[in-house]
Scaffold this motif. Structure first.
Motif, mmCIF file in Angstrom:
data_model
loop_
_atom_site.group_PDB
_atom_site.id
_atom_site.type_symbol
_atom_site.label_atom_id
_atom_site.label_comp_id
_atom_site.label_asym_id
_atom_site.label_seq_id
_atom_site.Cartn_x
_atom_site.Cartn_y
_atom_site.Cartn_z
ATOM 1 N N LEU A 15 0.831 -1.200 0.000
ATOM 2 C CA LEU A 15 0.000 0.000 0.000
ATOM 3 C C LEU A 15 0.870 1.256 0.000
ATOM 4 C CD1 LEU A 15 -2.853 1.170 0.094
ATOM 5 C CD2 LEU A 15 -2.670 1.109 2.585
ATOM 6 N N ALA A 16 1.905 1.284 0.810
ATOM 7 C CA ALA A 16 2.808 2.433 0.842
ATOM 8 C C ALA A 16 3.509 2.624 -0.495
ATOM 9 C CB ALA A 16 3.835 2.265 1.957
ATOM 10 N N ALA A 17 3.916 1.526 -1.117
ATOM 11 C CA ALA A 17 4.581 1.616 -2.420
ATOM 12 C C ALA A 17 3.621 2.134 -3.484
ATOM 13 C CB ALA A 17 5.135 0.262 -2.826
ATOM 14 N N SER A 18 2.373 1.669 -3.472
ATOM 15 C CA SER A 18 1.422 2.139 -4.481
ATOM 16 C C SER A 18 1.063 3.604 -4.266
ATOM 17 C CB SER A 18 0.168 1.268 -4.485
ATOM 18 O OG SER A 18 -0.558 1.447 -3.290
ATOM 19 N N LEU A 19 0.965 4.040 -3.008
ATOM 20 C CA LEU A 19 0.683 5.454 -2.753
ATOM 21 C C LEU A 19 1.872 6.336 -3.130
ATOM 22 C CD1 LEU A 19 -1.331 5.241 0.575
ATOM 23 C CD2 LEU A 19 -2.193 5.640 -1.736
ATOM 24 N N PHE A 41 2.439 6.524 -27.613
ATOM 25 C CA PHE A 41 1.883 5.680 -26.551
ATOM 26 C C PHE A 41 0.423 5.962 -26.239
ATOM 27 C CE2 PHE A 41 6.461 5.898 -25.386
ATOM 28 C CZ PHE A 41 6.755 4.592 -25.697
ATOM 29 N N GLY A 42 -0.142 7.020 -26.757
ATOM 30 C CA GLY A 42 -1.529 7.363 -26.455
ATOM 31 C C GLY A 42 -1.679 7.801 -25.008
ATOM 32 N N TRP A 43 -2.662 7.224 -24.315
ATOM 33 C CA TRP A 43 -2.913 7.583 -22.916
ATOM 34 C C TRP A 43 -2.183 6.664 -21.938
ATOM 35 C CZ3 TRP A 43 -4.977 12.060 -21.747
ATOM 36 C CH2 TRP A 43 -5.771 12.696 -22.695
ATOM 37 N N ALA A 44 -1.263 5.869 -22.410
ATOM 38 C CA ALA A 44 -0.550 4.919 -21.547
ATOM 39 C C ALA A 44 0.208 5.584 -20.402
ATOM 40 C CB ALA A 44 0.390 4.053 -22.369
ATOM 41 N N PRO A 45 0.896 6.730 -20.614
ATOM 42 C CA PRO A 45 1.579 7.349 -19.469
ATOM 43 C C PRO A 45 0.618 7.706 -18.334
ATOM 44 C CG PRO A 45 2.399 8.303 -21.492
ATOM 45 C CD PRO A 45 1.241 7.438 -21.860
ATOM 46 N N MET A 46 -0.558 8.231 -18.671
ATOM 47 C CA MET A 46 -1.519 8.573 -17.622
ATOM 48 C C MET A 46 -2.005 7.316 -16.912
ATOM 49 S SD MET A 46 -4.868 10.893 -17.231
ATOM 50 C CE MET A 46 -4.039 12.299 -17.703
ATOM 51 N N PHE A 47 -2.239 6.249 -17.670
ATOM 52 C CA PHE A 47 -2.679 5.003 -17.052
ATOM 53 C C PHE A 47 -1.643 4.479 -16.070
ATOM 54 C CE2 PHE A 47 -2.579 0.391 -16.901
ATOM 55 C CZ PHE A 47 -3.830 0.132 -16.372
ATOM 56 N N CYS A 51 -3.689 5.704 -12.959
ATOM 57 C CA CYS A 51 -4.758 4.695 -12.832
ATOM 58 C C CYS A 51 -4.258 3.387 -12.232
ATOM 59 C CB CYS A 51 -5.403 4.447 -14.184
ATOM 60 S SG CYS A 51 -6.184 5.911 -14.863
ATOM 61 N N ALA A 52 -3.108 2.915 -12.641
ATOM 62 C CA ALA A 52 -2.601 1.640 -12.134
ATOM 63 C C ALA A 52 -2.291 1.692 -10.631
ATOM 64 C CB ALA A 52 -1.371 1.207 -12.929
ATOM 65 N N PRO A 53 -1.562 2.694 -10.129
ATOM 66 C CA PRO A 53 -1.323 2.707 -8.678
ATOM 67 C C PRO A 53 -2.595 2.956 -7.872
ATOM 68 C CG PRO A 53 -0.352 4.639 -9.684
ATOM 69 C CD PRO A 53 -0.797 3.751 -10.798
ATOM 70 N N LEU A 54 -3.528 3.718 -8.437
ATOM 71 C CA LEU A 54 -4.800 3.931 -7.751
ATOM 72 C C LEU A 54 -5.584 2.622 -7.659
ATOM 73 C CD1 LEU A 54 -6.592 6.077 -6.454
ATOM 74 C CD2 LEU A 54 -7.612 6.433 -8.686
ATOM 75 N N ALA A 55 -5.567 1.836 -8.717
ATOM 76 C CA ALA A 55 -6.243 0.535 -8.697
ATOM 77 C C ALA A 55 -5.596 -0.407 -7.686
ATOM 78 C CB ALA A 55 -6.217 -0.083 -10.088
ATOM 79 N N LEU A 58 -6.606 0.818 -4.156
ATOM 80 C CA LEU A 58 -7.999 0.510 -3.841
ATOM 81 C C LEU A 58 -8.240 -0.988 -3.707
ATOM 82 C CD1 LEU A 58 -9.891 3.117 -6.019
ATOM 83 C CD2 LEU A 58 -9.530 3.127 -3.546
ATOM 84 N N THR A 59 -7.446 -1.795 -4.371
ATOM 85 C CA THR A 59 -7.558 -3.233 -4.209
ATOM 86 C C THR A 59 -7.047 -3.666 -2.836
ATOM 87 O OG1 THR A 59 -7.285 -3.569 -6.574
ATOM 88 C CG2 THR A 59 -6.853 -5.462 -5.156
ATOM 89 N N LEU A 60 -5.961 -3.072 -2.410
ATOM 90 C CA LEU A 60 -5.402 -3.426 -1.107
ATOM 91 C C LEU A 60 -6.218 -2.865 0.046
ATOM 92 C CD1 LEU A 60 -1.627 -2.882 -1.855
ATOM 93 C CD2 LEU A 60 -2.764 -5.046 -1.416
ATOM 94 N N GLU A 61 -6.782 -1.692 -0.137
ATOM 95 C CA GLU A 61 -7.516 -1.014 0.933
ATOM 96 C C GLU A 61 -8.806 -0.430 0.368
ATOM 97 O OE1 GLU A 61 -7.856 -0.661 4.688
ATOM 98 O OE2 GLU A 61 -5.926 -1.358 3.990
ATOM 99 N N PRO A 62 -9.849 -1.243 0.187
ATOM 100 C CA PRO A 62 -11.073 -0.755 -0.453
ATOM 101 C C PRO A 62 -11.813 0.304 0.350
ATOM 102 C CG PRO A 62 -11.182 -3.124 -0.052
ATOM 103 C CD PRO A 62 -9.889 -2.647 0.476
#
Length: 85
Positions: A15-19, A41-47, A51-55, A58-62
């Motif tokens: 969780l700390a690493a994703s935040l 790359f399109g929108w890949a940098p934003m993802f 989006c990926a660390p937020l997902a 939220l998976t670890l701490e819903p």
């Protein structure tokens, strides 16, 4: 046969690493060092930076968004109470 060692702090570290990943990614996007959209790359940098660390978080701490909203509401109520009295 040995019992496997259970790492109880793994979830907290993930969780700390994703935040931290989310924080650094948002700083990179806000500073425009990494553009949100590119031709190649399109929108890949934003993802991958938002989006990926937020997902993962939220998976670890819903319940995290609900806890943050409750914290915000309690601060707002305390501030309103102090202002009007």
């Amino acid at each position: 046969m040995r019992q496997p060692i259970i790492d109880t702090h793994r979830r907290a570290r993930l969780l700390a690493a994703s935040l931290a990943w989310l924080f650094v990614g948002s700083l990179l996007l806000l500073s425009t060092l990494v553009p949100a959209h590119t031709e190649l790359f399109g929108w890949a940098p934003m993802f991958w930076l938002l989006c990926a660390p937020l997902a993962v978080a939220l998976t670890l701490e819903p319940a995290l968004p609900r806890q943050l909203l409750a914290l915000r509401r309690s601060r707002r109520r305390a501030a309103q109470h102090l202002i009007w009295n």
